[in-house]
Structure formats: structure tokens, C-alpha cells
Design a protein around this motif. Structure first.
Motif, mmCIF file in Angstrom:
data_model
loop_
_atom_site.group_PDB
_atom_site.id
_atom_site.type_symbol
_atom_site.label_atom_id
_atom_site.label_comp_id
_atom_site.label_asym_id
_atom_site.label_seq_id
_atom_site.Cartn_x
_atom_site.Cartn_y
_atom_site.Cartn_z
ATOM 1 N N THR A 54 38.049 36.902 43.568
ATOM 2 C CA THR A 54 37.638 37.656 42.199
ATOM 3 C C THR A 54 38.387 37.647 41.018
ATOM 4 O O THR A 54 39.666 37.486 41.175
ATOM 5 C CB THR A 54 36.989 38.799 42.192
ATOM 6 O OG1 THR A 54 37.316 40.132 42.799
ATOM 7 C CG2 THR A 54 36.201 39.305 43.136
ATOM 8 N N HIS A 55 37.729 37.199 40.065
ATOM 9 C CA HIS A 55 38.106 36.453 38.427
ATOM 10 C C HIS A 55 38.426 38.667 38.279
ATOM 11 O O HIS A 55 37.280 39.262 37.840
ATOM 12 C CB HIS A 55 37.762 36.403 37.623
ATOM 13 C CG HIS A 55 37.545 34.991 38.126
ATOM 14 N ND1 HIS A 55 39.014 34.268 37.846
ATOM 15 C CD2 HIS A 55 36.980 33.853 38.329
ATOM 16 C CE1 HIS A 55 39.048 33.202 38.164
ATOM 17 N NE2 HIS A 55 37.627 33.036 38.690
ATOM 18 N N LYS A 56 39.396 39.158 37.098
ATOM 19 C CA LYS A 56 39.734 40.118 36.671
ATOM 20 C C LYS A 56 38.839 40.334 35.185
ATOM 21 O O LYS A 56 38.339 41.284 34.334
ATOM 22 C CB LYS A 56 41.079 41.089 37.233
ATOM 23 C CG LYS A 56 41.128 40.609 38.547
ATOM 24 C CD LYS A 56 40.267 41.716 39.732
ATOM 25 C CE LYS A 56 40.814 41.648 40.863
ATOM 26 N NZ LYS A 56 40.116 42.520 41.849
ATOM 27 N N TRP B 136 36.820 37.563 32.471
ATOM 28 C CA TRP B 136 36.847 36.018 31.443
ATOM 29 C C TRP B 136 37.874 36.097 30.234
ATOM 30 O O TRP B 136 37.863 34.843 30.554
ATOM 31 C CB TRP B 136 35.124 36.471 31.355
ATOM 32 C CG TRP B 136 34.924 36.695 32.344
ATOM 33 C CD1 TRP B 136 34.233 36.004 33.505
ATOM 34 C CD2 TRP B 136 33.182 37.063 32.200
ATOM 35 N NE1 TRP B 136 33.409 36.061 34.171
ATOM 36 C CE2 TRP B 136 32.337 36.956 33.355
ATOM 37 C CE3 TRP B 136 32.702 37.677 31.186
ATOM 38 C CZ2 TRP B 136 31.332 36.996 33.660
ATOM 39 C CZ3 TRP B 136 31.082 37.596 31.484
ATOM 40 C CH2 TRP B 136 30.584 37.226 32.394
ATOM 41 N N HIS C 236 32.756 32.910 31.450
ATOM 42 C CA HIS C 236 32.276 33.241 32.291
ATOM 43 C C HIS C 236 31.657 31.502 32.747
ATOM 44 O O HIS C 236 31.762 31.379 34.003
ATOM 45 C CB HIS C 236 30.855 34.059 32.466
ATOM 46 C CG HIS C 236 29.614 33.399 32.347
ATOM 47 N ND1 HIS C 236 28.729 33.022 32.556
ATOM 48 C CD2 HIS C 236 29.045 33.158 30.242
ATOM 49 C CE1 HIS C 236 27.629 31.905 32.036
ATOM 50 N NE2 HIS C 236 28.418 32.672 30.655
ATOM 51 N N ALA D 17 34.847 30.944 34.268
ATOM 52 C CA ALA D 17 35.264 31.228 35.469
ATOM 53 C C ALA D 17 34.596 31.223 36.534
ATOM 54 O O ALA D 17 34.892 31.303 38.118
ATOM 55 C CB ALA D 17 35.359 33.054 35.275
ATOM 56 N N TYR E 73 32.683 37.954 38.744
ATOM 57 C CA TYR E 73 33.618 39.415 38.139
ATOM 58 C C TYR E 73 33.318 40.104 38.229
ATOM 59 O O TYR E 73 31.288 40.114 38.097
ATOM 60 C CB TYR E 73 33.239 38.173 37.181
ATOM 61 C CG TYR E 73 33.976 39.646 35.805
ATOM 62 C CD1 TYR E 73 34.587 39.458 35.464
ATOM 63 C CD2 TYR E 73 32.546 39.703 34.989
ATOM 64 C CE1 TYR E 73 35.476 40.768 34.375
ATOM 65 C CE2 TYR E 73 33.039 40.558 33.363
ATOM 66 C CZ TYR E 73 34.348 41.308 33.288
ATOM 67 O OH TYR E 73 34.249 41.775 32.534
ATOM 68 N N GLY F 229 28.012 37.742 36.127
ATOM 69 C CA GLY F 229 29.552 37.756 36.460
ATOM 70 C C GLY F 229 29.649 38.179 38.246
ATOM 71 O O GLY F 229 30.076 37.728 39.202
#
Length: 311
Positions: free
Chosen positions: A284-286, A288, A223, A226, A240, A252
């Protein structure tokens, strides 16, 4: 936003100020989400007790148990305590600041180094002056960008990123230590001396290893990268929504958190649900873990993949 001198630069105000105003204008009910998380103090105290109580026993185990347990449990608990202190720095455990400060000091004990009050000072600067070259110490320095390049350089940096986050502020923006900073130091040294006396060096070394691993190549440490490294040009903050938020106290939900730092992590999913038109279109991140791998392996992403701005 343009790329020059190794970083992205923006002449605009950080993005959360205006989005906060727009969301409140359209969804005034968001104000109902403001306030404290009544369960935060209990979660925090439970984690502190767990970490301090298990350390002496795990320290006595053979290395093939010791190292995996330090990585899986010790580092995970340490990182959740990092994020508990993060929540507490926004006064989200109690209504009054003094009570929040004392809880932060207790949460700080298993982390060994007296950082809770300094973190509060620097983190609030990060929120209100995001990307500011003088005051946002979350930004990598140009020296870091120049030295830690390429696969091996970024691997070395990511492995030791906890050290850079701890030491960088003292060089970039030294602060004057005030009352609570000093209380933090005295309280932490006293608590550590007492703990060390009763449980021995092995337990303290286990806590030290746990702290290091928590900010190294650990899924939760993803994170750090991210949240604000540019993975899509034109976007400065990234969320996330995956399962690790359970351990990360919903940090997240980072766009949501920066928009409304006075909404506790437990209610950030409700914030997103209330204002979907402000969040659902954002990148968005899927994962980390995937973020760490991409950061190290992708030559297009570097320590310069951050947005800076002059005040």
C-alpha cells in the motif's frame, strides 16, 4: 507479468474478477455493503455551491492570496468533485440511473468542461477491461512513454496530467456520443453561460485554474498515479489508507473499490475490515505526495510502469 516494449504485460485476467468471487464465497455478508450512499448527494451539492459562491470573491483578491487559495481550496474542492462524479458514475447516489446522471451534471458545473457522461463511459470500461490496450484509456500511450522520460519529462507530464487524462480517450478510443453525452454538453454550456453572465470572467478563470491545479502537482492528484502504476512487481492495483481519503471520498481504498465498485466509498473501510486476509498482505501507499515525488525522481518508475493486456 513481464516487461516488454516499455510496459508490463499480462496474459491473465485483471486481478479483481477472481478476488471478487473468492471474497463473496468466503464472506457472503459483503453483499450487505452494496447500495447507495444517502449522504453523497448532499456532499456533492454543498461542494458545488461552495465552489461557485466563493469563486467571484477569491477572483478579486491579490495574487498572493489568490494563488494559495486556488491551490488549497479551489483545487481540493475541484478534485473532490472529480471523485464525486466518479462515485456517481457507479450509481451510488440514487437507486435509479437518471437521478445519478442529473446529479453528475450538477457536479460537473464548477469543472467547466462537459465531461461527466464521457467519464462514466470510459471509467466503466476501465473497470471491466482493466489494462486492455484498446479500451482502457487510463493507460498512458506508448507516445507518452517515449516523450516524457527522465526527471524533466515526468515532471512535465505530472504537472499537466489532467490534460492527458482529458484528451487521451478521444485519440485512443473515440466513442459515439449518445443521448446523455449530448445532454451533458447542452446543460454544461447553458449553466456556464448563465454563471459567466452573473459573476464575470474572473470567477470562471479561477474555476479553470482550480481544475488545472486539481490534476497537477497536488497531493490529491497523487491518486491518479498511485492506483495502478507498478511500484511492486506482481501487483497491479494499490490502495492508500491515509487521511486524504476524507477529501477523496475513500478512493484510496482502490483494491477494494475495483473488487466491489457497487460498494460506496463510505463503506469501503468496512469491506477491508470484513475481508482482511485478502487485503492486509498487499503493498500500500502511505502518502500520495510521496507517490508523485517517487514517480518523478525514481528512474525505475516511468509511464511504462503500467500493466497492459490484450483482450
Amino acid at each position: 507479468m513481464e516487461k516488454k516494449n516499455g510496459f508490463y504485460w499480462s496474459d491473465e485476467r485483471e486481478p479483481h474478477f477472481n478476488r471478487r468471487k473468492d471474497i463473496l464465497a468466503k464472506y457472503p455478508q459483503v453483499r450487505d455493503l452494496f447500495g447507495i450512499d444517502k449522504g453523497l448527494k448532499f456532499k456533492t451539492l454543498a461542494l458545488v455551491v461552495f465552489q461557485l459562491a466563493t469563486a467571484p470573491f477569491i477572483a478579486e483578491l491579490a495574487w498572493y492570496w489568490y494563488i494559495p487559495l486556488a491551490y488549497i481550496f479551489g483545487a481540493s474542492v475541484s478534485h473532490t468533485l472529480f471523485l464525486a462524479i466518479h462515485e456517481i458514475s457507479h450509481d451510488l447516489a440514487f437507486k435509479n440511473r437518471v437521478s445519478n446522471n442529473w446529479l453528475a451534471l450538477v457536479a460537473n458545473i464548477p469543472i467547466l468542461f462537459p465531461y461527466a457522461m464521457s467519464f462514466r463511459t470510459y471509467h466503466l470500461k476501465h473497470h471491466w477491461e482493466q489494462g486492455d490496450v484498446k479500451h482502457d484509456t487510463d493507460l498512458p500511450t506508448d507516445g507518452e512513454r517515449r516523450i516524457f522520460q527522465g526527471f524533466l519529462g515526468k515532471l512535465l507530464w505530472a504537472t499537466n496530467q489532467i490534460l492527458f487524462y482529458a484528451l487521451r480517450p478521444m485519440f485512443v478510443y473515440p466513442i459515439k456520443y449518445e443521448k446523455w453525452h449530448k445532454i451533458n454538453i447542452v446543460f454544461q454550456l447553458s449553466a456556464l453561460a448563465i454563471y459567466w453572465y452573473f459573476v464575470g470572467t474572473g470567477a470562471v478563470l479561477y474555476l479553470l485554474l482550480s481544475v488545472f491545479l486539481a490534476g497537477s502537482l497536488h497531493p490529491l492528484a497523487g491518486h491518479f498515479i498511485a492506483e495502478h502504476y507498478v511500484f511492486k512487481e506482481g501487483q497491479e492495483t494499490y490502495s492508500y489508507y491515509g487521511p486524504l481519503n476524507v477529501l477523496a471520498l475513500n478512493v484510496g481504498y482502490h483494491n477494494e473499490h475495483h473488487d466491489f465498485p457497487n460498494v460506496p466509498g463510505t463503506r469501503l473501510p468496512e469491506l477491508k475490515k470484513t475481508a482482511p486476509d485478502f487485503y492486509d498482505h498487499l503493498f500500500t501507499h502511505k502518502s500520495w505526495s510521496k507517490v508523485i515525488i517517487q514517480f518523478i525522481a525514481n528512474p525505475k518508475i516511468s509511464l511504462g510502469s503500467r500493466v497492459k493486456r490484450h483482450r
